[in-house]
Design a protein around this motif. Structure first.
Motif, mmCIF file in Angstrom:
data_model
loop_
_atom_site.group_PDB
_atom_site.id
_atom_site.type_symbol
_atom_site.label_atom_id
_atom_site.label_comp_id
_atom_site.label_asym_id
_atom_site.label_seq_id
_atom_site.Cartn_x
_atom_site.Cartn_y
_atom_site.Cartn_z
ATOM 1 N N HIS A 206 0.846 -1.193 0.000
ATOM 2 C CA HIS A 206 0.000 0.000 0.000
ATOM 3 C C HIS A 206 0.879 1.239 0.000
ATOM 4 C CE1 HIS A 206 -3.618 -2.361 1.121
ATOM 5 N NE2 HIS A 206 -2.740 -3.103 1.789
ATOM 6 N N ILE A 207 0.531 2.215 -0.824
ATOM 7 C CA ILE A 207 1.241 3.484 -0.799
ATOM 8 C C ILE A 207 0.233 4.628 -0.739
ATOM 9 C CG2 ILE A 207 3.264 2.618 -2.025
ATOM 10 C CD1 ILE A 207 2.179 4.078 -4.536
ATOM 11 N N THR B 157 -1.058 5.765 7.458
ATOM 12 C CA THR B 157 -0.323 4.641 8.047
ATOM 13 C C THR B 157 -0.704 4.444 9.505
ATOM 14 O OG1 THR B 157 1.524 5.073 6.541
ATOM 15 C CG2 THR B 157 1.979 3.700 8.463
ATOM 16 N N GLN B 158 -0.812 5.548 10.237
ATOM 17 C CA GLN B 158 -1.205 5.467 11.647
ATOM 18 C C GLN B 158 -2.604 4.883 11.788
ATOM 19 O OE1 GLN B 158 -1.535 9.249 13.657
ATOM 20 N NE2 GLN B 158 -1.287 8.342 15.676
ATOM 21 N N ASN C 205 6.164 0.831 11.434
ATOM 22 C CA ASN C 205 7.561 1.264 11.467
ATOM 23 C C ASN C 205 7.973 2.098 10.265
ATOM 24 O OD1 ASN C 205 8.278 -0.139 13.938
ATOM 25 N ND2 ASN C 205 8.020 -2.020 12.767
ATOM 26 N N ALA C 206 7.066 2.279 9.304
ATOM 27 C CA ALA C 206 7.404 3.070 8.118
ATOM 28 C C ALA C 206 6.150 3.736 7.592
ATOM 29 C CB ALA C 206 8.018 2.186 7.039
ATOM 30 N N ASP D 36 2.159 -6.755 2.667
ATOM 31 C CA ASP D 36 1.217 -5.777 3.219
ATOM 32 C C ASP D 36 1.933 -4.505 3.687
ATOM 33 O OD1 ASP D 36 -1.441 -5.162 3.455
ATOM 34 O OD2 ASP D 36 -1.844 -6.490 5.137
ATOM 35 N N PHE D 37 3.070 -4.173 3.051
ATOM 36 C CA PHE D 37 3.755 -2.923 3.368
ATOM 37 C C PHE D 37 2.733 -1.780 3.440
ATOM 38 C CE2 PHE D 37 5.425 1.120 1.900
ATOM 39 C CZ PHE D 37 6.581 1.281 2.644
#
Length: 276
Positions: free
Chosen positions: A12-13, A23-24, A35-36, A228-229
Motif C-alpha cells: 500500500h502506498i 499509516t497510523q 515502522n514506516a 502488506d507494506f
C-alpha cells in the motif's frame, strides 16, 4: 548463482501529505505499531535493501469520492517507476459509475482492482457488486480482496468463495492466505480454480505446519508472496517465508513466477528490475 527474483504482491502506498496519518490509521485499525510511512520512495528504498524486484501497489478508497484521485495517484507512481510498480485501481461500492471508472483504470495502465470490504463496509458477495465483478472478468482485470478479519462478516472467505463460483472467469486474489484470522474457513471454502492467495499479514501468526497446509491446499501455483507494506518489514517477512523450508522450485513460483503469469508480465521485465 543468479540472484533470486522476488516480487511483493501486496503493498500500500499513499500521497506524501496523508501518508503518516493513513499509516497510523491502519496501525490503529489492526492494533499494530507501524515502522514506516507508506510512501512510494520508502517502499523502493526498503525493497532495494532487501532485493525486491517489483511491487504490486494499491490504495483503498474508503469513500466513493476518493476513487478518481487514488487511481490518478497510483497511475502516476507506475508511470514514474514502470519497471518496478504494477498498479491496482480503486473502486467503491457506492460510486455512481464503476463501469466508466473501470474503463478509465484500463486507460491509466492499471492492471487490476483492490477492494477492502472491512474498510469499505460492504459484503464481498453483495448482489450489487456482481455486475461489476462480471465486467472486471470480461476485461481480464484481477481483483485483490482483503479477506477474513474475524471482527467483521464483510470479508468472510465463504463470501468470496460465492463470488468466485458465481463469476468463474473473475481472477480473485484472496489476501492473507484467503482468511486473515479465518484461515480454517479459507482452507475449507476457497480452493477454487479462479482463486489465488497471498502470504501477507499471515506468516507472523501461522505455525509452520499451518502455512504449509494452506500452500498445499491452494496449490503452489496459486500462492503469491506479499508483505502488506507498510504493516510489516522485509527482513522479518522474508525470514518467516524462508523458515517454511520450501524447495527452490516452489520458492520461485511463489516469489515471482505465479505473479508474472497472473498479470501476463514477461520474465525479462522482472529480471531487469532486480536491484543490483
Amino acid at each position: 548463482m543468479s540472484q533470486q527474483i522476488i516480487i511483493d504482491a501486496h503493498t500500500h502506498i499513499f500521497p506524501r501529505k496523508i501518508a503518516p496519518k493513513a499509516t497510523q490509521s491502519i496501525g490503529q485499525f489492526y492494533g499494530l505499531d507501524m515502522n514506516a510511512d507508506g510512501m512510494a520512495h520508502v517502499l523502493l528504498e526498503q525493497g532495494d535493501e532487501n532485493g525486491i524486484a517489483m511491487f504490486l501497489i494499491c490504495s483503498v478508497a474508503t469513500r466513493a469520492e476518493q476513487v478518481r484521485a487514488i487511481n490518478d495517484f497510483v497511475a502516476q507512481k507506475v508511470r514514474m517507476h514502470p519497471d518496478r510498480f504494477v498498479g491496482l485501481g480503486a473502486l467503491h461500492p457506492d460510486m455512481e459509475d464503476p463501469f466508466g471508472e473501470i474503463e478509465r483504470i484500463i486507460e491509466l495502465g492499471l492492471r487490476g482492482i483492490k477492494l477492502h470490504p472491512d474498510f469499505q463496509l460492504f459484503d464481498i458477495d453483495d448482489a450489487r457488486m456482481l455486475p461489476v465483478y462480471r465486467y472486471l472478468a470480461q476485461k481480464g482485470l484481477p481483483v485483490l480482496f482483503h479477506t477474513g478479519d474475524a471482527r467483521y462478516d464483510y470479508s468472510r472467505p465463504k463470501k468470496l468463495a460465492r463470488v468466485a463460483r458465481a463469476v468463474p472467469d473473475l481472477k480473485c486474489i484472496a489476501a492473507h492466505f484467503g482468511g486473515f484470522q479465518r484461515w480454517g474457513e479459507s482452507y475449507k471454502t476457497m480452493a477454487l480454480p479462479n482463486v489465488w492467495v497471498d502470504t501477507s499479514s499471515s506468516l507472523y501468526a501461522l505455525k509452520k505446519e499451518q502455512a504449509l497446509a494452506l500452500i498445499e491446499r491452494f496449490g503452489e501455483d496459486k500462492v503469491l508472496f506479499g508483505t502488506d507494506f507498510p504493516m510489516w518489514e522485509y527482513p522479518q517477512e522474508l525470514q518467516r517465508f524462508y523458515d517454511l523450508r520450501l524447495g527452490p522450485a516452489t520458492c520461485d513460483k511463489i516469489f515471482y513466477q505465479n505473479f508474472l503469469a497472473l498479470f501476463d508480465i514477461p520474465l525479462k521485465t522482472a529480471k531487469a528490475a532486480v536491484p543490483r
